[in-house]
Design a protein around this motif. Structure first.
Motif, PDB file in Angstrom:
ATOM      1  N   SER A 118      -3.234 -14.140   0.656  1.00  0.00           N
ATOM      2  CA  SER A 118      -2.136 -13.773   1.563  1.00  0.00           C
ATOM      3  C   SER A 118      -2.236 -14.545   2.878  1.00  0.00           C
ATOM      4  O   SER A 118      -2.048 -13.982   3.973  1.00  0.00           O
ATOM      5  CB  SER A 118      -2.146 -12.262   1.833  1.00  0.00           C
ATOM      6  N   THR A 119      -2.520 -15.812   2.755  1.00  0.00           N
ATOM      7  CA  THR A 119      -2.770 -16.651   3.936  1.00  0.00           C
ATOM      8  C   THR A 119      -1.957 -17.937   3.849  1.00  0.00           C
ATOM      9  O   THR A 119      -1.839 -18.530   2.768  1.00  0.00           O
ATOM     10  CB  THR A 119      -4.264 -16.970   4.042  1.00  0.00           C
ATOM     11  N   THR A 171      -2.236 -12.562   6.544  1.00  0.00           N
ATOM     12  CA  THR A 171      -1.210 -11.523   6.622  1.00  0.00           C
ATOM     13  C   THR A 171      -1.650 -10.264   5.884  1.00  0.00           C
ATOM     14  O   THR A 171      -2.512 -10.307   4.995  1.00  0.00           O
ATOM     15  CB  THR A 171       0.115 -12.000   6.016  1.00  0.00           C
ATOM     16  N   SER A 172      -1.040  -9.164   6.254  1.00  0.00           N
ATOM     17  CA  SER A 172      -1.245  -7.902   5.556  1.00  0.00           C
ATOM     18  C   SER A 172       0.012  -7.064   5.725  1.00  0.00           C
ATOM     19  O   SER A 172       0.812  -7.289   6.650  1.00  0.00           O
ATOM     20  CB  SER A 172      -2.463  -7.157   6.106  1.00  0.00           C
ATOM     21  N   GLY A 173       0.203  -6.126   4.810  1.00  0.00           N
ATOM     22  CA  GLY A 173       1.358  -5.230   4.921  1.00  0.00           C
ATOM     23  C   GLY A 173       2.626  -5.743   4.282  1.00  0.00           C
ATOM     24  O   GLY A 173       3.665  -5.068   4.367  1.00  0.00           O
TER      25      GLY A 173
END
Length: 115
Positions: free
Chosen positions: A76-77, A24-26
Protein backbone atom coordinates in the motif's frame (compact mmCIF):
# COMPACT_ATOMS: atom_id res chain seq x y z
CA UNK A 1 -9.28 6.57 8.98
CA UNK A 2 -7.32 7.37 5.82
CA UNK A 3 -3.65 8.17 6.36
CA UNK A 4 -0.86 9.04 3.94
CA UNK A 5 2.65 9.30 5.36
CA UNK A 6 5.51 10.54 3.20
CA UNK A 7 9.19 9.90 3.90
CA UNK A 8 12.56 9.98 2.17
CA UNK A 9 13.14 13.68 1.71
CA UNK A 10 16.38 15.44 2.56
CA UNK A 11 19.23 17.60 1.35
CA UNK A 12 20.93 16.51 -1.86
CA UNK A 13 23.42 18.09 -4.23
CA UNK A 14 22.45 18.99 -7.79
CA UNK A 15 22.58 15.90 -9.97
CA UNK A 16 21.84 13.64 -7.04
CA UNK A 17 18.97 11.26 -6.39
CA UNK A 18 16.31 10.67 -3.75
CA UNK A 19 13.54 8.14 -3.37
CA UNK A 20 10.36 9.27 -1.70
CA UNK A 21 7.84 6.87 -0.19
CA UNK A 22 4.20 7.32 0.74
CA UNK A 23 2.71 4.67 2.98
CA UNK A 24 -1.07 4.57 3.08
CA UNK A 25 -3.68 3.04 5.33
CA UNK A 26 -7.46 3.13 5.57
CA UNK A 27 -8.10 2.70 1.86
CA UNK A 28 -8.22 -0.20 -0.59
CA UNK A 29 -4.96 1.07 -2.03
CA UNK A 30 -4.86 -1.05 -5.16
CA UNK A 31 -7.98 0.50 -6.71
CA UNK A 32 -6.95 4.13 -6.37
CA UNK A 33 -4.95 6.47 -8.53
CA UNK A 34 -2.05 7.94 -6.56
CA UNK A 35 -0.27 11.21 -7.17
CA UNK A 36 2.72 13.23 -6.08
CA UNK A 37 2.58 17.01 -5.83
CA UNK A 38 5.07 19.62 -4.65
CA UNK A 39 4.99 23.12 -3.29
CA UNK A 40 7.89 25.54 -3.15
CA UNK A 41 7.84 28.54 -0.79
CA UNK A 42 5.61 31.27 -2.17
CA UNK A 43 4.39 29.06 -4.99
CA UNK A 44 1.18 27.17 -5.67
CA UNK A 45 1.11 23.42 -5.18
CA UNK A 46 1.81 21.69 -8.49
CA UNK A 47 1.22 18.19 -9.79
CA UNK A 48 4.38 16.14 -10.37
CA UNK A 49 3.36 12.61 -11.30
CA UNK A 50 0.55 10.10 -11.02
CA UNK A 51 -0.05 6.39 -11.36
CA UNK A 52 -3.38 4.71 -11.98
CA UNK A 53 -4.64 1.50 -10.43
CA UNK A 54 -3.44 -0.46 -13.47
CA UNK A 55 0.00 1.14 -13.42
CA UNK A 56 -0.33 3.78 -16.09
CA UNK A 57 1.96 6.69 -15.29
CA UNK A 58 2.01 10.36 -16.21
CA UNK A 59 4.48 13.14 -15.47
CA UNK A 60 4.74 16.89 -15.51
CA UNK A 61 6.99 18.08 -18.32
CA UNK A 62 9.44 19.54 -15.79
CA UNK A 63 10.24 16.10 -14.33
CA UNK A 64 9.71 13.80 -17.30
CA UNK A 65 12.68 11.49 -17.93
CA UNK A 66 14.12 12.29 -14.48
CA UNK A 67 11.43 11.10 -12.06
CA UNK A 68 9.72 7.72 -11.89
CA UNK A 69 6.54 6.94 -9.98
CA UNK A 70 5.82 3.37 -8.93
CA UNK A 71 3.49 1.53 -6.60
CA UNK A 72 3.60 -1.59 -4.48
CA UNK A 73 0.04 -2.73 -3.88
CA UNK A 74 1.09 -5.39 -1.39
CA UNK A 75 2.63 -2.68 0.78
CA UNK A 76 0.00 0.00 0.00
CA UNK A 77 2.88 2.31 -0.83
CA UNK A 78 3.67 4.65 -3.70
CA UNK A 79 7.19 5.79 -4.54
CA UNK A 80 8.82 8.64 -6.39
CA UNK A 81 12.35 8.00 -7.63
CA UNK A 82 13.98 11.34 -8.39
CA UNK A 83 17.19 11.44 -10.40
CA UNK A 84 19.27 14.27 -11.84
CA UNK A 85 17.85 16.62 -9.25
CA UNK A 86 18.00 20.35 -9.88
CA UNK A 87 17.79 23.30 -7.46
CA UNK A 88 14.38 24.09 -8.93
CA UNK A 89 13.12 20.74 -7.65
CA UNK A 90 13.42 22.10 -4.12
CA UNK A 91 9.98 21.91 -2.53
CA UNK A 92 7.84 20.08 -0.06
CA UNK A 93 6.53 16.93 -1.73
CA UNK A 94 3.05 15.60 -0.98
CA UNK A 95 1.31 12.32 -1.68
CA UNK A 96 -2.34 12.46 -2.77
CA UNK A 97 -5.28 10.25 -3.51
CA UNK A 98 -8.96 10.84 -4.04
CA UNK A 99 -11.19 8.39 -2.20
CA UNK A 100 -14.72 8.51 -0.82
CA UNK A 101 -15.34 11.64 -2.98
CA UNK A 102 -12.63 13.71 -1.33
CA UNK A 103 -8.92 14.39 -1.57
CA UNK A 104 -6.48 13.08 1.00
CA UNK A 105 -3.00 14.47 1.55
CA UNK A 106 -0.02 13.51 3.62
CA UNK A 107 1.99 15.93 5.72
CA UNK A 108 4.69 16.16 3.08
CA UNK A 109 8.44 15.61 3.03
CA UNK A 110 10.98 18.34 2.32
CA UNK A 111 13.38 18.00 -0.60
CA UNK A 112 16.19 20.52 -0.84
CA UNK A 113 18.59 20.49 -3.78
CA UNK A 114 21.62 22.63 -3.08
CA UNK A 115 25.39 22.54 -3.22
Amino acid sequence: QVRLVESGGGLVQPGGSLRLSCATSGINFKIYRMGWYRQAPGEAREWVASITSNGTTDYADSVKDRFTIARNNARSTVYLQMNSLKPEDTARYYCNTRAYSRDFWGQGTQVTVSS
